[in-house]
Design a protein around this motif. Structure first.
Motif, PDB file in Angstrom:
ATOM      1  N   LEU A 521       0.822  -1.201   0.000  1.00 38.09           N
ATOM      2  CA  LEU A 521       0.000   0.000   0.000  1.00 38.09           C
ATOM      3  C   LEU A 521       0.860   1.255   0.000  1.00 38.09           C
ATOM      4  N   ARG A 522       2.014   1.203   0.643  1.00 35.49           N
ATOM      5  CA  ARG A 522       2.870   2.375   0.792  1.00 35.49           C
ATOM      6  C   ARG A 522       4.019   2.404  -0.205  1.00 35.49           C
ATOM      7  N   ALA A 523       3.935   1.624  -1.289  1.00 35.16           N
ATOM      8  CA  ALA A 523       5.062   1.525  -2.214  1.00 35.16           C
ATOM      9  C   ALA A 523       5.424   2.881  -2.813  1.00 35.16           C
ATOM     10  N   ALA A 524       4.442   3.630  -3.301  1.00 37.15           N
ATOM     11  CA  ALA A 524       4.724   4.925  -3.920  1.00 37.15           C
ATOM     12  C   ALA A 524       5.267   5.913  -2.893  1.00 37.15           C
ATOM     13  N   GLU A 525       4.650   5.961  -1.725  1.00 34.79           N
ATOM     14  CA  GLU A 525       5.098   6.866  -0.670  1.00 34.79           C
ATOM     15  C   GLU A 525       6.513   6.533  -0.225  1.00 34.79           C
ATOM     16  N   GLU A 526       6.799   5.245  -0.066  1.00 35.22           N
ATOM     17  CA  GLU A 526       8.123   4.828   0.384  1.00 35.22           C
ATOM     18  C   GLU A 526       9.178   5.090  -0.679  1.00 35.22           C
ATOM     19  N   ALA A 527       8.843   4.860  -1.953  1.00 31.24           N
ATOM     20  CA  ALA A 527       9.799   5.143  -3.026  1.00 31.24           C
ATOM     21  C   ALA A 527      10.161   6.617  -3.043  1.00 31.24           C
ATOM     22  N   LEU A 528       9.158   7.488  -2.947  1.00 28.92           N
ATOM     23  CA  LEU A 528       9.430   8.925  -2.949  1.00 28.92           C
ATOM     24  C   LEU A 528      10.253   9.332  -1.737  1.00 28.92           C
ATOM     25  N   ARG A 529       9.959   8.759  -0.584  1.00 29.27           N
ATOM     26  CA  ARG A 529      10.725   9.098   0.621  1.00 29.27           C
ATOM     27  C   ARG A 529      12.195   8.727   0.465  1.00 29.27           C
ATOM     28  N   ARG A 530      12.455   7.532  -0.072  1.00 28.52           N
ATOM     29  CA  ARG A 530      13.838   7.105  -0.254  1.00 28.52           C
ATOM     30  C   ARG A 530      14.550   7.945  -1.309  1.00 28.52           C
ATOM     31  N   TRP A 531      13.851   8.285  -2.368  1.00 26.38           N
ATOM     32  CA  TRP A 531      14.460   9.120  -3.399  1.00 26.38           C
ATOM     33  C   TRP A 531      14.790  10.508  -2.862  1.00 26.38           C
ATOM     34  N   MET A 532      13.850  11.110  -2.151  1.00 30.66           N
ATOM     35  CA  MET A 532      14.065  12.480  -1.680  1.00 30.66           C
ATOM     36  C   MET A 532      15.141  12.536  -0.604  1.00 30.66           C
ATOM     37  N   THR A 533      15.234  11.504   0.218  1.00 28.87           N
ATOM     38  CA  THR A 533      16.287  11.462   1.233  1.00 28.87           C
ATOM     39  C   THR A 533      17.657  11.448   0.584  1.00 28.87           C
ATOM     40  N   ALA A 534      17.798  10.685  -0.510  1.00 25.33           N
ATOM     41  CA  ALA A 534      19.073  10.647  -1.228  1.00 25.33           C
ATOM     42  C   ALA A 534      19.292  11.924  -2.027  1.00 25.33           C
ATOM     43  N   ALA A 535      18.250  12.394  -2.729  1.00 30.73           N
ATOM     44  CA  ALA A 535      18.388  13.585  -3.571  1.00 30.73           C
ATOM     45  C   ALA A 535      18.686  14.828  -2.747  1.00 30.73           C
ATOM     46  N   ALA A 536      18.241  14.863  -1.490  1.00 29.30           N
ATOM     47  CA  ALA A 536      18.498  16.023  -0.632  1.00 29.30           C
ATOM     48  C   ALA A 536      19.970  16.176  -0.289  1.00 29.30           C
ATOM     49  N   LEU A 537      20.781  15.155  -0.558  1.00 29.01           N
ATOM     50  CA  LEU A 537      22.220  15.231  -0.293  1.00 29.01           C
ATOM     51  C   LEU A 537      22.991  15.873  -1.437  1.00 29.01           C
ATOM     52  N   ALA A 538      22.286  16.196  -2.540  1.00 28.39           N
ATOM     53  CA  ALA A 538      22.943  16.796  -3.697  1.00 28.39           C
ATOM     54  C   ALA A 538      23.124  18.299  -3.494  1.00 28.39           C
ATOM     55  N   LYS A 539      24.060  18.864  -4.245  1.00 26.54           N
ATOM     56  CA  LYS A 539      24.240  20.308  -4.241  1.00 26.54           C
ATOM     57  C   LYS A 539      23.009  20.969  -4.856  1.00 26.54           C
TER      58      LYS A 539
END
Length: 670
Positions: A521-539
């Motif tokens: 049920l949370r696949a889309a929400e979890e994918a976005l959370r993991r992506w944004m956590t990693a992407a937030a480390l970019a310049k």
């Protein structure tokens, strides 16, 4: 502790004042979830204080327990047994933690003792005998200078800090900007509350986050004003620090999941960072989530509440839409200057790859170019891979059927590496057996192909594509906390991304289909959370920071990432779950067990008017386990927890041996 006071006949005498102790005994049976009265001997009167640990005889056995209160008389009507002994006079169970544990147990259909096992660490006598340091004086309010570049980037950030400083019960859902120094922001909020003399509790997902937040808090409130609590400290050190919190020696506590119950005195602020992380969900009965525990704690104590993160869960969005909390979000103009440039590449775009090296590294040309540009600018590149290992999932190279072990039917995987130049054969991920001569039972082929490529195989491929560039991996048992801001390829699994000095020049998010295609049920929400956590480390994009996600750009979570708009996605997610009748729009419980056990428990339920049972459905191919879903409206959630508790109590009293697992508001529904 004094010896027993006895009469000449060898009989113990009751205490003169408050001779009856009400004890929570350590017996994890649902039908025994209530206090039991015991007689306090006169020699135990000084030590058997409310909150102390005791040993009592229960059903012929010696068990541990906690004294909940002392009273003058009992309603039992028979002669009471004496407390066997007082294990420790230290009042480890404070009234506030007792009340919170009772509320959590009732909310999640558990027992009080189950929650107390999470709340109170095991006793360590040597640590308990050592005095705790004197409480540090309240720190001065944090200076305005760091706030100018921090919380003032959010329109309601200064209002939040002003509410914390004046002691108002602020409730906020904070959407952190990309590349935000979130430990510093949380430390500033904690220092603001600590300067008023009140306590602060900050709960983060893992020990790496604890280290960062602890260092940020220590810089503002001093080393003696903050303490870190996590399971990795060891029993003695953890209990020593926990006692320092109990005795009021420190005002600011930073910790992982178990710290949500820390006995912080005069609590003024509770914080949960990244509330969607599954590390915040307790794997033991009754399976509470840190966010829910802290919401209840804020209710009971009047403390302020902050849920922060780069992404937003549907549960946090419900707090906002129900007006229980206000959102703290930056303006779009500020976001544009802070966010990296994000591009999405779908599977169909892979056919356009012309570069042979890019094809070898299974990267589309846009991702390969982004990595080369970042390395040329002397910045590291982060590559997020959903799975660790070498090739964690194999299929037949001819018919694409999944490979299975001949012994236990477990999935086969490749370990990577070689022996004397010969690649190692596949092995079973369940039983570990080697399958050196595997043959597909469907078509007879001996060919194998990768279904999923793991972090180690990805690192190997990238090493060949980017000759001379250091390649580092982070995940599993080897998690890096940070990497220097030098050219390097960092391959990490979700949640194990190290922080780069100065930020990453590029972040590549591979195999998006693996995260989005999960039956969850949370696949889309979890994918976005993991992506944004990693992407937030970019310049930031203005400094050349780029993010490339390998996923269909038409999907909602991919669009939310490209536009950096997790609030929009959370609204959509909550609206969809409301329409379908799934949490958090409703209260839902999963009932897992054998078919007979699930059917028996469902027969015991007397559901409220909005109650509905979905299923049961099989959980395995053999049909030995089933799952049923029970849902009610949010307003009847307490009634659902009560009927589930009663049904479990009936099974416990009957001594049913067939186990049933009940979870309220679980992470996994499907």
């Amino acid at each position: 502790m004094a010896s027993r006071t006895t009469t000449r006949r060898g009989e113990r005498t009751p205490a003169e004042v408050l001779p009856v102790a009400r004890v929570c005994v350590d017996v994890p049976l649902a039908h025994l979830d209530r206090p039991f009265d015991y007689q306090v001997a006169s020699d135990q009167a000084q030590d058997a204080v409310p909150g102390s640990r005791v040993r009592v005889r229960f059903a012929g056995q010696l068990v541990d327990g906690y004294v909940l209160e002392r009273v003058e008389e009992t309603e039992y009507g028979k002669k009471l047994a004496y407390l066997e002994r007082v294990t420790s006079p230290e009042p480890v169970l404070s009234p506030e933690v007792h009340q919170l544990a009772r509320v959590v147990a009732d909310r999640f259909a558990g027992t009080l003792i189950d929650v107390l096992r999470m709340a109170i660490p095991p006793r360590h006598a040597r640590a308990e005998g050592q005095p705790s340091p004197e409480p540090a004086p309240p720190p001065a309010p944090p200076p305005a200078a760091p706030l100018a570049a921090g919380w003032t980037r959010y329109p309601f950030g200064p209002n939040l800090l002003d509410a914390l400083l004046t002691g108002r019960q602020a409730r906020a859902v904070w959407q952190a900007l990309p590349a935000e120094d979130w430990p510093a922001r949380l430390a500033e909020a904690a220092a603001t509350v600590a300067s008023t003399g009140k306590g602060v509790l900050l709960v983060v997902p893992d020990h790496r986050d604890v280290t960062r937040v602890h260092a940020a808090c220590a810089a503002l409130v001093g080393e003696t004003g903050v303490v870190a609590l996590s399971a990795g400290l060891g029993p003695s050190e953890r209990y020593k620090r926990w006692l320092a919190v109990l005795r009021g020696s420190v005002r600011v506590v930073v910790g992982t999941r178990g710290a949500a119950f820390a006995p912080v005195a005069d609590l003024g602020l509770v914080v949960v960072w990244d509330d969607g992380d599954d590390l915040h969900s307790e794997p033991r009965m009754p399976y509470p989530n840190v966010r829910d525990v802290l919401v209840q704690r804020a209710h009971l104590t009047g403390a302020a509440f902050i849920a922060g993160g780069f992404a937003r869960t549907a549960e946090a969005q419900l707090l906002v839409e129900s007006n229980w909390a206000h959102e703290v979000v930056a303006a779009r103009e500020t976001l544009r200057t802070a966010a990296p440039r994000v591009a999405a590449v779908g599977d169909s775009d892979w056919q356009e790859v012309k570069d042979a090296a890019a094809r070898t590294a299974r990267l589309p040309s846009i991702a390969f170019d982004a990595a080369r540009a970042a390395l040329a600018a002397h910045a590291p590149v982060l590559i997020q891979v959903p799975r660790r290992g070498y090739v964690p999932a194999l299929a037949c190279g001819s018919c694409r059927a999944a490979t299975r072990c001949r012994r236990c039917a477990g999935p086969l995987a490749l370990p990577g590496g070689s022996d004397d130049g010969v690649p190692r054969p596949p092995y079973c991920r369940w039983c570990g057996a080697t399958e050196a001569a595997y043959r597909c039972p469907a078509c007879g082929s001996r060919k194998l192909r990768a279904q999923i490529v793991g972090a180690k195989r990805t690192a190997e491929e990238l090493g060949r594509a980017f000759t001379g560039v250091p390649v580092r991996t982070s995940g599993g048992d080897e998690v890096l906390a940070s990497v220097p801001g030098k050219p390097a390829l960092v391959v990490a699994t979700p949640g194990a991304e190290p922080v780069a000095e100065g930020g990453y020049g590029a972040v590549l998010l591979l195999d998006g289909w693996s995260l989005l295609g999960r039956a969850d049920l949370r696949a889309a929400e979890e994918a976005l959370r993991r992506w944004m956590t990693a992407a937030a480390l970019a310049k930031p994009g203005v400094e050349g920071g780029r993010v490339v996600v390998i996923a269909d750009s038409t999907l909602a979570p991919v669009q939310a990432l490209v536009r950096w708009d997790p609030v929009w996605h959370a609204r959509q997610e909550l609206a969809a779950r409301t329409e379908l009748g799934f949490p958090p729009a409703v209260r839902m419980a999963t009932v897992d067990g054998s078919p007979d056990a699930v059917a028996a428990l469902l027969d015991e339920l007397r559901l409220p008017p909005t109650g509905e049972v979905l299923g049961p459905v099989p959980l395995d191919e053999e049909g030995t386990k089933e799952r049923a879903l029970v849902r009610v409206s949010r307003g009847e959630g307490r009634a659902l927890a009560l009927v589930l508790t009663e049904a479990l109590g009936v099974r416990s009293a009957r001594k049913d041996l067939d186990p049933v697992r009940v979870k309220l508001d679980p992470l996994e529904v499907l």
